[in-house]
Scaffold this motif. Structure first.
Motif, PDB file in Angstrom:
ATOM      1  N   ASP A 309       0.823  -1.205   0.000  1.00  0.00           N
ATOM      2  CA  ASP A 309       0.000   0.000   0.000  1.00  0.00           C
ATOM      3  C   ASP A 309       0.859   1.256   0.000  1.00  0.00           C
ATOM      4  N   THR A 310       1.967   1.219   0.726  1.00  0.00           N
ATOM      5  CA  THR A 310       2.863   2.379   0.768  1.00  0.00           C
ATOM      6  C   THR A 310       3.563   2.593  -0.564  1.00  0.00           C
ATOM      7  N   ILE A 311       3.937   1.506  -1.239  1.00  0.00           N
ATOM      8  CA  ILE A 311       4.615   1.616  -2.523  1.00  0.00           C
ATOM      9  C   ILE A 311       3.705   2.266  -3.558  1.00  0.00           C
ATOM     10  N   THR A 340      -5.011   8.169  -4.988  1.00  0.00           N
ATOM     11  CA  THR A 340      -4.954   6.753  -4.593  1.00  0.00           C
ATOM     12  C   THR A 340      -5.986   6.395  -3.526  1.00  0.00           C
ATOM     13  N   LEU A 341      -6.824   7.347  -3.128  1.00  0.00           N
ATOM     14  CA  LEU A 341      -7.783   7.084  -2.059  1.00  0.00           C
ATOM     15  C   LEU A 341      -8.800   6.024  -2.471  1.00  0.00           C
ATOM     16  N   ILE A 345      -9.409   2.432  -0.554  1.00  0.00           N
ATOM     17  CA  ILE A 345     -10.685   2.027   0.039  1.00  0.00           C
ATOM     18  C   ILE A 345     -11.144   0.688  -0.532  1.00  0.00           C
ATOM     19  N   MET A 346     -11.025   0.515  -1.836  1.00  0.00           N
ATOM     20  CA  MET A 346     -11.450  -0.749  -2.449  1.00  0.00           C
ATOM     21  C   MET A 346     -10.596  -1.919  -1.963  1.00  0.00           C
ATOM     22  N   THR A 347      -9.287  -1.696  -1.834  1.00  0.00           N
ATOM     23  CA  THR A 347      -8.400  -2.785  -1.405  1.00  0.00           C
ATOM     24  C   THR A 347      -8.654  -3.175   0.046  1.00  0.00           C
ATOM     25  N   THR A 381      -3.400   0.900   7.074  1.00  0.00           N
ATOM     26  CA  THR A 381      -4.041   1.899   6.204  1.00  0.00           C
ATOM     27  C   THR A 381      -3.816   3.306   6.737  1.00  0.00           C
ATOM     28  N   TYR A 382      -3.902   3.465   8.037  1.00  0.00           N
ATOM     29  CA  TYR A 382      -3.669   4.782   8.642  1.00  0.00           C
ATOM     30  C   TYR A 382      -2.213   5.220   8.490  1.00  0.00           C
TER      31      TYR A 382
END
Length: 426
Positions: A309-311, A340-341, A345-347, A381-382
């Motif tokens: 997610d960070t990448i 990328t929001l 959210i979908m992931t 996620t946060y």
């Protein structure tokens, strides 16, 4: 005859677009011009405006959609550039639009796109993260972890029943015979189970006999195929190897992000991964939840998910720093996080559905694994939004970190000749 000799009739075009209606002389025919004259004589402004107005009316009658009207307007602007002129937008209007965008919760930075100001609450989120990390470290140091049999040692037995059996029935049967804190897991089928117990004082032979009696259920006998006693020294080795695995994973992530992107981003990514792991372990230590190898596997899986997610966010940050100009680094990060929001959210929604399914339908063997994943997904996620993005900004992340500067291969040297013979004339 009179009509053919009348010069006015020769200049009058017919409805078919030809020159003269009855003239036979081709030299006197005139063609109807649909475009302005090129020689500068006369003015066809009214004529061109009538043609454009009629074209606009015909096109608007065919459809009332907004896209078609915009195309007609652009076509008119291209055909009559002298008649259609856009009024310049004043600075007052632009400031008013920016103020309205700020009031709605976003800033207008690129292409009239509303951007969510994530970095506006960067400091409160940084304080919250620091508090969570400190509280988790204190909980781990004071309460400690409720280590499972994989770390403390104990007894492991492979059991096979003649008929399918429920895990809760086996646990109750063992507890009624003095074997408390038993962990029962299925091994492929509902007839084969793995039973794990705390360290026992009996030897293998006596333990096998007592377990066979304790595991016997009404009209369903059990057969123990294998009994293993795991010492505390083996558990300590597993514990140390687990800590080394976590440290090695973080170190490898640091090197990967540093080579793939930039060192400032790699430091932010590793700190966010450390935050996720510490917070997850801290929750287990604070509430005394059992910590075994399945929970450790969940934390390692969480590190991989959070890094992915960070990448994704880092790749968009690098792209926006290269292609977008005229905005601050903080606004660039906000733009990247906004873009990328939807993907985030979908992931996270899809993964949480699977984790919740494992938590409520996976049985005792996957329960604590899914609990650790659930806690870590929320923290990951946060952290990908605030920790991994805000730390590089604090370290001075800018466009210069991503734009390759071309270095000259050589520097030009000015050579002067002081030979007086050069200026002598023959």
């Amino acid at each position: 005859m009179n009509d053919n000799n009348n010069p006015e009739n020769n200049n009058t075009p017919t409805s078919g677009g030809s020159g003269s209606g009855s003239s036979n002389d081709p030299n006197k025919r005139r063609r109807n011009r649909n475009k302005p004259r090129r020689d500068g004589k006369g003015s066809n402004t009214q004529k061109s405006s009538r043609i454009n107005d009629s074209a606009t009316t015909d096109k608007l009658d065919k459809g009332n959609s907004k896209k078609q009207s915009r195309r007609v307007g652009s076509a008119l602007a291209a055909q009559t550039p002298d008649l259609v002129k856009d009024e310049p937008i004043s600075a007052h209007d632009s400031a008013a639009e920016d103020a309205a965008a700020q009031a709605e919760g976003g800033i207008k930075a690129v292409g009239n796109q509303r951007i969510i100001p994530f970095m506006k609450i960067e400091k409160p989120m940084a304080l919250l993260s620091l508090f969570m990390v400190i509280a988790s470290i204190i909980a781990i140091a004071v309460n400690g972890l409720n280590l499972g049999l994989d770390f403390t040692g104990g007894v492991s037995a492979d059991v096979r029943y003649e008929q399918p059996v429920e895990q809760i029935d086996v646990v109750q049967a063992l507890a009624s015979n003095g074997f408390d804190d038993a962990v029962v897991q299925y091994l492929g089928t509902r007839e084969e189970l793995l039973v794990r117990l705390p360290p026992q004082s009996d030897n293998i032979d006596g333990l096998s006999t007592s377990l066979t009696q304790a595991l016997a259920l009404p009209s369903n006998t059990a057969e123990i195929s294998n009994v293993n006693i795991i010492g505390s020294q083996v558990g300590n080795e597993v514990y140390l190897n687990s800590v080394m695995a976590l440290a090695l994973a973080l170190l490898c992530m640091l090197g990967y992000v540093a080579l793939r992107f930039q060192f400032k981003l790699s430091l932010g990514a590793v700190l966010s991964l450390f935050h996720d792991a510490v917070v997850t372990i801290g929750v287990f230590a604070l509430f005394g939840l059992p910590f075994d190898l399945t929970v450790l596997a969940a934390i390692l899986a969480l590190i991989g998910y959070s890094l992915n997610d960070t990448i994704v966010v880092y790749d968009r940050i690098r792209e926006n720093f290269r292609r977008v100009r005229g905005i601050t680094p903080s606004q660039t990060v906000d733009l990247s996080l906004t873009e990328t929001l939807r993907r985030t959210i979908m992931t996270i929604s899809t993964v949480l559905l699977v984790v919740l399914a494992m938590m409520f339908l996976g049985g005792d063997g996957l329960y604590w694994f899914s609990v650790a994943l659930f806690i870590g997904l929320l923290a990951g996620t946060y952290s990908s939004t605030y920790i991994a993005s805000s730390i590089p900004l604090r370290m001075g992340l800018s466009r210069d970190d991503f734009v390759v500067k071309v270095k000259p291969e050589f520097e030009e040297e000015i050579v002067t000749f002081n030979d007086p013979k050069m200026f002598e004339q023959d």
